[in-house]
Motif scaffolding. Structure first.
Motif, PDB file in Angstrom:
ATOM      1  N   CYS A 164       0.727  -1.189  -0.027  1.00 13.94           N
ATOM      2  CA  CYS A 164      -0.019   0.099   0.182  1.00 13.94           C
ATOM      3  C   CYS A 164       0.835   1.188  -0.101  1.00 13.94           C
ATOM      4  N   ASN A 165       1.932   1.470   0.868  1.00 11.69           N
ATOM      5  CA  ASN A 165       2.810   2.465   0.842  1.00 11.69           C
ATOM      6  C   ASN A 165       3.369   2.688  -0.320  1.00 11.69           C
ATOM      7  N   TYR A 166       3.950   1.563  -1.109  1.00 14.91           N
ATOM      8  CA  TYR A 166       4.735   1.795  -2.449  1.00 14.91           C
ATOM      9  C   TYR A 166       3.919   2.207  -3.268  1.00 14.91           C
ATOM     10  N   ILE A 167       2.536   1.852  -3.405  1.00 12.50           N
ATOM     11  CA  ILE A 167       1.434   2.044  -4.325  1.00 12.50           C
ATOM     12  C   ILE A 167       1.229   3.806  -4.275  1.00 12.50           C
ATOM     13  N   ARG A 168       1.089   3.927  -3.076  1.00 14.54           N
ATOM     14  CA  ARG A 168       0.677   5.518  -2.652  1.00 14.54           C
ATOM     15  C   ARG A 168       1.946   6.315  -3.087  1.00 14.54           C
ATOM     16  N   SER A 169       3.220   5.712  -2.962  1.00 13.20           N
ATOM     17  CA  SER A 169       4.523   6.608  -3.266  1.00 13.20           C
ATOM     18  C   SER A 169       4.590   6.709  -4.854  1.00 13.20           C
ATOM     19  N   LEU A 170       4.252   5.487  -5.512  1.00 10.68           N
ATOM     20  CA  LEU A 170       4.256   5.528  -7.014  1.00 10.68           C
ATOM     21  C   LEU A 170       3.133   6.676  -7.522  1.00 10.68           C
ATOM     22  N   HIS A 171       2.081   6.621  -6.732  1.00  7.39           N
ATOM     23  CA  HIS A 171       1.014   7.578  -7.160  1.00  7.39           C
ATOM     24  C   HIS A 171       1.436   8.973  -6.963  1.00  7.39           C
ATOM     25  N   ARG A 172       2.181   9.265  -5.941  1.00  3.85           N
ATOM     26  CA  ARG A 172       2.796  10.694  -5.735  1.00  3.85           C
ATOM     27  C   ARG A 172       3.655  11.214  -6.509  1.00  3.85           C
ATOM     28  N   ASP A 173       4.648   9.923  -7.105  1.00  2.00           N
ATOM     29  CA  ASP A 173       5.700  10.387  -8.069  1.00  2.00           C
ATOM     30  C   ASP A 173       5.076  10.687  -9.323  1.00  2.00           C
ATOM     31  N   ILE A 174       3.998   9.875  -9.750  1.00  2.00           N
ATOM     32  CA  ILE A 174       3.392  10.313 -10.931  1.00  2.00           C
ATOM     33  C   ILE A 174       2.864  11.726 -10.938  1.00  2.00           C
ATOM     34  N   ASP A 175       2.332  12.128  -9.840  1.00  2.00           N
ATOM     35  CA  ASP A 175       1.754  13.382  -9.598  1.00  2.00           C
ATOM     36  C   ASP A 175       2.868  14.425  -9.821  1.00  2.00           C
TER      37      ASP A 175
END
Lengths: 171, 90
Positions: free
Chosen positions: B52-63
């Motif tokens: 979950c943390n990794y997916i959230r950080s990837l979403h933030r990276d994309i943003d």
């Protein structure tokens, strides 16, 4: 033991190449539509780039995966939604629109605030189902499989975008 | 009959437990931080949490990368941009 040759759909090099092509294609379309938009608003452009990124991921993977199908469905529906509604020039409107569509499509079966899985799993698995599109009603095995594929594509997309940023910023 | 049914149900759940463990370990190998401790058995809940943390950080990276790309595309010279594009799309 050398790993068996992966099919081109999961081979990371091929995925990266295909994502790059599709993302550049979508960005190009973005640039072409420039004259129609008030493009001085950086938030709007950034939001459209983000949508192009997710659209690229979903297009490249196609309908093979539940998460990509969910994204493609969301994109198609938001296009219909924005066409029927008058386009508002405030940038915040688009953000709320995307977020409210997302909320509406992912939680339409969830009326309670606290959701406990029928298997008794709560917490992490529920959080995971909220993060990965299209897996709300999937069994645990499918959920983990989809998550792994989603992470692989997300990471590749991030890599593609980083490479593009490096490329454009060195010019 | 009931024993047979319960036995089959037990074997069915045993199989899916193995499957789930396989998938969890496969997921574990995709995560950046836990990869170093691959030999250790990490609990499934920890793997899920890290996922979950990794997916959230990837979403933030994309943003954040979208922000930067939008900025760069705005200011990029259109001729150079089209050169880059043609080079990459060979």
């Amino acid at each position: 033991m050398s790993p068996p040759q992966q099919p081109s759909s999961t081979n990371p090099n091929s995925l990266k190449i295909r994502l790059t092509h599709r993302f550049l294609h979508n960005l190009n379309n973005l640039n072409k539509k420039r004259s129609n938009l008030d493009n001085t608003q950086i938030h709007r452009r950034s939001h459209r780039v983000k949508l192009a990124a997710y659209a690229s991921m979903a297009r490249v993977v196609g309908s093979r995966r539940a998460w990509s199908r969910a994204i493609l469905w969301k994109i198609r529906n938001r296009k219909v939604f924005t066409r029927n509604k008058r386009v508002d020039h405030k940038t915040t409107h688009h953000h709320h629109l995307a977020r409210s569509i997302k909320r509406r499509t992912t939680n339409h079966s969830n009326h309670k605030r606290e959701y406990v899985d029928p298997n008794g799993n709560s917490g992490q698995e529920v959080k995971l189902r909220k993060l990965v599109p299209g897996v709300e009603t999937m069994d645990a095995c499918g959920l983990l499989d989809e998550t792994a594929d989603y992470i692989k594509c997300l990471a590749t997309q991030v890599e593609v975008m980083r490479n593009l940023v490096d490329l454009y910023s060195t010019i | 009959m009931s024993t047979r049914r319960s036995r089959s149900r037990q074997s069915a759940s045993r199989i899916s437990d193995d499957q789930i463990n396989d998938l969890v370990s496969k997921l574990q190998q995709l995560l950046p931080e836990i990869r170093t401790h691959r030999s250790d058995k990490v609990s499934a809940s920890k793997v899920l949490q890290e996922t979950c943390n990794y997916i959230r950080s990837l979403h933030r990276d994309i943003d954040s990368l979208s922000d930067r790309l939008a900025e760069l595309l705005e200011n990029a010279d259109p001729i150079q941009a089209s050169i880059i594009r043609s080079l990459l799309m060979q």
